[in-house]
Design a protein around this motif. Sequence first.
Motif, PDB file in Angstrom:
ATOM      1  N   SER A 639      95.326  63.188  17.407  1.00  0.00           N
ATOM      2  CA  SER A 639      95.382  64.416  16.409  1.00  0.00           C
ATOM      3  C   SER A 639      95.501  63.940  15.128  1.00  0.00           C
ATOM      4  CB  SER A 639      96.502  65.221  16.997  1.00  0.00           C
ATOM      5  OG  SER A 639      97.821  64.582  16.939  1.00  0.00           O
ATOM      6  N   GLN A 640      96.268  63.120  14.641  1.00  0.00           N
ATOM      7  CA  GLN A 640      96.463  62.742  13.361  1.00  0.00           C
ATOM      8  C   GLN A 640      95.247  61.911  12.793  1.00  0.00           C
ATOM      9  OE1 GLN A 640     100.132  60.340  12.389  1.00  0.00           O
ATOM     10  NE2 GLN A 640     101.234  61.614  13.852  1.00  0.00           N
ATOM     11  N   LEU A 641      94.640  61.114  13.564  1.00  0.00           N
ATOM     12  CA  LEU A 641      93.530  60.548  13.153  1.00  0.00           C
ATOM     13  C   LEU A 641      92.246  61.313  12.944  1.00  0.00           C
ATOM     14  CD1 LEU A 641      93.861  57.260  15.378  1.00  0.00           C
ATOM     15  CD2 LEU A 641      94.427  57.362  12.990  1.00  0.00           C
ATOM     16  N   LEU A 642      92.069  62.252  13.853  1.00  0.00           N
ATOM     17  CA  LEU A 642      90.992  63.086  13.416  1.00  0.00           C
ATOM     18  C   LEU A 642      91.046  64.136  12.408  1.00  0.00           C
ATOM     19  CD1 LEU A 642      90.164  64.113  17.347  1.00  0.00           C
ATOM     20  CD2 LEU A 642      89.063  62.377  15.910  1.00  0.00           C
ATOM     21  N   ASP A 643      92.605  64.544  12.021  1.00  0.00           N
ATOM     22  CA  ASP A 643      92.822  65.238  10.820  1.00  0.00           C
ATOM     23  C   ASP A 643      92.532  64.532   9.519  1.00  0.00           C
ATOM     24  OD1 ASP A 643      93.509  67.361  12.108  1.00  0.00           O
ATOM     25  OD2 ASP A 643      95.612  66.967  12.237  1.00  0.00           O
ATOM     26  N   ASP A 644      92.322  63.050   9.506  1.00  0.00           N
ATOM     27  CA  ASP A 644      92.208  62.175   8.300  1.00  0.00           C
ATOM     28  C   ASP A 644      90.803  62.856   7.721  1.00  0.00           C
ATOM     29  OD1 ASP A 644      92.345  59.833   6.768  1.00  0.00           O
ATOM     30  OD2 ASP A 644      90.304  59.740   7.491  1.00  0.00           O
ATOM     31  N   PRO A 645      90.804  63.107   6.484  1.00  0.00           N
ATOM     32  CA  PRO A 645      89.345  63.694   5.949  1.00  0.00           C
ATOM     33  C   PRO A 645      88.065  62.817   6.170  1.00  0.00           C
ATOM     34  CG  PRO A 645      91.240  64.022   4.462  1.00  0.00           C
ATOM     35  CD  PRO A 645      91.841  62.958   5.484  1.00  0.00           C
ATOM     36  N   ALA A 646      88.280  61.593   6.051  1.00  0.00           N
ATOM     37  CA  ALA A 646      87.171  60.796   6.172  1.00  0.00           C
ATOM     38  C   ALA A 646      86.469  60.844   7.476  1.00  0.00           C
ATOM     39  CB  ALA A 646      87.473  59.127   5.872  1.00  0.00           C
ATOM     40  N   THR A 647      87.527  60.851   8.436  1.00  0.00           N
ATOM     41  CA  THR A 647      87.343  60.785  10.002  1.00  0.00           C
ATOM     42  C   THR A 647      86.725  62.236  10.362  1.00  0.00           C
ATOM     43  OG1 THR A 647      89.011  59.235  10.661  1.00  0.00           O
ATOM     44  CG2 THR A 647      88.064  60.661  12.612  1.00  0.00           C
ATOM     45  N   ALA A 648      87.110  63.365   9.680  1.00  0.00           N
ATOM     46  CA  ALA A 648      86.661  64.627  10.102  1.00  0.00           C
ATOM     47  C   ALA A 648      85.404  64.662   9.738  1.00  0.00           C
ATOM     48  CB  ALA A 648      87.918  65.619   9.433  1.00  0.00           C
ATOM     49  N   ASP A 649      85.167  64.018   8.378  1.00  0.00           N
ATOM     50  CA  ASP A 649      83.781  64.105   7.801  1.00  0.00           C
ATOM     51  C   ASP A 649      82.633  63.368   8.808  1.00  0.00           C
ATOM     52  OD1 ASP A 649      81.927  64.806   5.955  1.00  0.00           O
ATOM     53  OD2 ASP A 649      81.900  62.861   5.207  1.00  0.00           O
ATOM     54  N   ARG A 650      83.067  62.396   9.071  1.00  0.00           N
ATOM     55  CA  ARG A 650      82.068  61.608  10.113  1.00  0.00           C
ATOM     56  C   ARG A 650      81.817  62.444  11.539  1.00  0.00           C
ATOM     57  NH1 ARG A 650      85.092  57.054   8.156  1.00  0.00           N
ATOM     58  NH2 ARG A 650      86.836  57.345   9.604  1.00  0.00           N
ATOM     59  N   VAL A 651      83.138  63.141  12.204  1.00  0.00           N
ATOM     60  CA  VAL A 651      82.799  63.848  13.202  1.00  0.00           C
ATOM     61  C   VAL A 651      81.774  65.230  12.922  1.00  0.00           C
ATOM     62  CG1 VAL A 651      83.756  65.685  14.953  1.00  0.00           C
ATOM     63  CG2 VAL A 651      84.798  63.141  14.428  1.00  0.00           C
ATOM     64  N   SER A 652      81.996  65.701  11.791  1.00  0.00           N
ATOM     65  CA  SER A 652      81.100  66.763  11.397  1.00  0.00           C
ATOM     66  C   SER A 652      79.675  66.330  11.205  1.00  0.00           C
ATOM     67  CB  SER A 652      81.701  67.295  10.015  1.00  0.00           C
ATOM     68  OG  SER A 652      82.938  68.047  10.242  1.00  0.00           O
ATOM     69  N   THR A 653      79.413  65.151  10.578  1.00  0.00           N
ATOM     70  CA  THR A 653      78.063  64.606  10.452  1.00  0.00           C
ATOM     71  C   THR A 653      77.428  64.486  11.551  1.00  0.00           C
ATOM     72  OG1 THR A 653      78.830  63.440   8.348  1.00  0.00           O
ATOM     73  CG2 THR A 653      76.907  62.506   9.606  1.00  0.00           C
ATOM     74  N   LEU A 654      78.227  64.145  12.643  1.00  0.00           N
ATOM     75  CA  LEU A 654      77.594  63.926  13.841  1.00  0.00           C
ATOM     76  C   LEU A 654      77.166  65.355  14.619  1.00  0.00           C
ATOM     77  CD1 LEU A 654      76.655  62.278  16.327  1.00  0.00           C
ATOM     78  CD2 LEU A 654      79.143  62.090  17.250  1.00  0.00           C
ATOM     79  N   ASP A 655      78.093  66.204  14.594  1.00  0.00           N
ATOM     80  CA  ASP A 655      78.037  67.546  15.243  1.00  0.00           C
ATOM     81  C   ASP A 655      76.610  68.163  14.331  1.00  0.00           C
ATOM     82  OD1 ASP A 655      78.903  69.517  16.925  1.00  0.00           O
ATOM     83  OD2 ASP A 655      79.435  70.778  14.990  1.00  0.00           O
ATOM     84  N   GLU A 656      76.582  68.268  12.963  1.00  0.00           N
ATOM     85  CA  GLU A 656      75.594  68.933  12.419  1.00  0.00           C
ATOM     86  C   GLU A 656      74.207  68.277  12.711  1.00  0.00           C
ATOM     87  OE1 GLU A 656      77.159  68.564   8.364  1.00  0.00           O
ATOM     88  OE2 GLU A 656      78.872  70.066   8.691  1.00  0.00           O
ATOM     89  N   ALA A 657      74.271  66.695  12.896  1.00  0.00           N
ATOM     90  CA  ALA A 657      73.018  66.355  12.912  1.00  0.00           C
ATOM     91  C   ALA A 657      72.583  66.887  14.512  1.00  0.00           C
ATOM     92  CB  ALA A 657      73.155  64.736  13.011  1.00  0.00           C
ATOM     93  N   ARG A 658      73.404  66.860  15.394  1.00  0.00           N
ATOM     94  CA  ARG A 658      73.141  67.396  16.713  1.00  0.00           C
ATOM     95  C   ARG A 658      72.617  68.837  16.567  1.00  0.00           C
ATOM     96  NH1 ARG A 658      71.852  64.861  21.400  1.00  0.00           N
ATOM     97  NH2 ARG A 658      70.733  64.052  19.577  1.00  0.00           N
ATOM     98  N   LYS A 659      72.981  69.519  15.936  1.00  0.00           N
ATOM     99  CA  LYS A 659      72.836  71.014  15.931  1.00  0.00           C
ATOM    100  C   LYS A 659      71.564  71.051  14.947  1.00  0.00           C
ATOM    101  CE  LYS A 659      77.331  73.209  16.715  1.00  0.00           C
ATOM    102  NZ  LYS A 659      78.066  71.934  17.125  1.00  0.00           N
ATOM    103  N   ALA A 660      71.243  70.264  14.198  1.00  0.00           N
ATOM    104  CA  ALA A 660      70.065  70.605  13.114  1.00  0.00           C
ATOM    105  C   ALA A 660      68.714  70.523  13.959  1.00  0.00           C
ATOM    106  CB  ALA A 660      70.295  69.469  12.193  1.00  0.00           C
ATOM    107  N   GLY A 661      68.864  69.762  15.009  1.00  0.00           N
ATOM    108  CA  GLY A 661      67.655  69.685  15.594  1.00  0.00           C
ATOM    109  C   GLY A 661      67.413  70.438  16.792  1.00  0.00           C
ATOM    110  N   ALA A 662      68.310  71.262  17.101  1.00  0.00           N
ATOM    111  CA  ALA A 662      68.311  72.207  18.304  1.00  0.00           C
ATOM    112  C   ALA A 662      67.491  73.319  18.148  1.00  0.00           C
ATOM    113  CB  ALA A 662      69.836  72.371  18.715  1.00  0.00           C
ATOM    114  N   THR A 663      66.872  73.954  19.238  1.00  0.00           N
ATOM    115  CA  THR A 663      66.301  75.347  19.147  1.00  0.00           C
ATOM    116  C   THR A 663      67.283  76.405  18.768  1.00  0.00           C
ATOM    117  OG1 THR A 663      64.763  74.510  20.790  1.00  0.00           O
ATOM    118  CG2 THR A 663      64.635  76.611  20.492  1.00  0.00           C
ATOM    119  N   PRO A 664      66.892  76.894  17.848  1.00  0.00           N
ATOM    120  CA  PRO A 664      67.744  78.188  17.411  1.00  0.00           C
ATOM    121  C   PRO A 664      67.853  79.133  18.664  1.00  0.00           C
ATOM    122  CG  PRO A 664      65.848  77.970  15.744  1.00  0.00           C
ATOM    123  CD  PRO A 664      65.728  76.927  17.087  1.00  0.00           C
TER     124      PRO A 664
END
Length: 664
Positions: A639-664
């Motif tokens: 929980s602490q590691l995922l709250d780190d801003p750099a880690t949170a940004d990496r997770v968001s990058t992956l999540d957003e990249a996945r959603k960007a190519g999905a069918t609306p």
Amino acid sequence: MQELHALAQAIGLQRIWWDVDGREHVISDASLRAIAAALGYPAETAAQTTASLARVEFEDAEPPAMLVTEVGSETHLPKALANAEITLPDGSAKRLDTASWTLPPIDTPGYYPVSVNGHAFTLAVAPRSCPTLASLGKERIWGPAVQIPALRGKRAHPFGNFAELAEAVDLFAGKGADALAINPVHALFAGYGRDFSPYSPSSRLYLNGAMGDPALVGLPPLPDDPQGDGPLIDWEEALPRRLEQLRATFAGLDEPTRARIARDNAAQGEGLIRQAIYDAIDVRLRAEGAAGWQQWPPELRDPDGEAVAAFARDNAAEVEFHLFTQWLARESLALVQHRARTAGMAVGLLADLAVGVHTGGADAWSMGDVLLQGLTIGAPPDPLGPLGQNWMLTGFSPRGLARSGYAPWIATIRAALSTAGALRIDHAFGLARLWVVPEGQPSSAGAYLHYPFADLVRLVTLEAHLAGALIVAEDLGTMPHGFGPAITGHGMLGMRVLWFERAADDGFIGAADYDPQAVAMTGTHDTATVAGWWSGRDLQWAQQLSRLPDGTTMEQAEARRAWDRGLLWASLTHDSAVRPRPEDTAPVVQAALRHIGSTPCDLAIVPLEDLLAEPEQPNLPGTIAEHPNWRRRLDAPLSQLLDDPATADRVSTLDEARKAGATP
């Protein structure tokens, strides 16, 4: 030698094979004889070889215990079943031509009892395809891959268990993940801290009792255990201590709880009792120096013998304790999967099925000749490993599987899927062929042994259908002929790992060029992390352990890596940014996550080490004690590691990249 070669072909041994560079290799007659003998077909003399060929012919004429087919297909009866004769008016008998006799198509997948000519067998009818993401109403999902023991929670323990996994599920579900891949959780040797690799289990049918968590199932929690709570797991200290903590939990159970455990375990059948008996004997005799059932007194080596039954009666409380640890692990893991689905994950846990089992473990003891005896499995010599690999594991015997009606294979898949929404089959090429080595011999003395590929794939497909689960077939390496089309044709996902996705010019392929019916990955537990590769940490390990390719200096390896960094960066960014220095790994990890997330693959799985931008990998293949395999722990609670801003940004990058190519 002609008869020997005919025998080898009849029992599925491949005498000639080709390596990744297309070079032909011929297995020696000495190896063929040794492997044939281990399979139960002696061939030292011409008379033995002739007798073994006759035995194979007799076995092949036996009626099968199971026929495997697909929905909508007629099923041809084998000669052993399709035999009939008619009595003519003069009283003479005439054999009918039954070569074309078939069973009619069945449209509903399942297992069907059938009787033909007085012989009872099972007809397994598989669907055409495993469940897919589309059938689950999802597309382009992602999840992390975690090593459960590496996880930390709020309380001090020497290794993570299913409680920390439950927390990981909650955390990642909240960040958009639909799956969470885990290391194998098969049963190891109870309380024994040396054979701790998750890929060298005692049994694939049952679970690692040390992973269960009492608090998850409403029992008093394990005590805080700060001893050994460091950066590396000391398994030799931690596992015996955890066994004693679980004994204390077991001793404190009230009668209603014990009755509940007994009721729950009764549904698991006699196999679970046999596993508990094995663990009870093993714990007792390991303390006296016996490593594996082959070193037990002869009377205890027979699981069906009176001596084993007497041991179970005389040590009923110890057997009951090991039944408890299995119950605890099973209930804990089931609760984790339930939490994953309740939290909205489409898949939940993606379990991992090891390719084989320890030769001295419970499965090898209890299954007899259903498993290979006198043979271990591994990999042949190749340019990267001139000596080959011997994993010191055993696997199923092809003929043993057929004799048993594939019951152990079905049970193995079913056990893995009972607490997961998807399953990765490690070294899935083993469904088609395995490199088998005579016990005590080097890998170079081995040969490929062929398996009933079509049947095994169809049975996986059927079990996946019944469980509503996805199947991932690890297809990294030299692929057997016909393997790829069969796997994709049955709706299974292959694996596409960043480091291996290279173009003809040796560059890295673009994200759009990845195979949609696959799992896109930045790496596996066996490969360098993105940060480790970019910084050259893997090269440092190679130099330290004298594992650089023959004739290659460190300077040459670093020069090649510098060139490869340019190729990777060009693929990740399309030359839109200045290439970072080797020590500047953060932008490379970010770009790699975006790259994998942007692929059209159904599923993207990223090792937790890459989400945390860690330089070290969990396992270095080919090492035992030289590298801290399966021992690394996270620096802090997840929980602490995922709250780190750099880690949170990496997770968001992956999540957003996945959603960007999905069918609306």
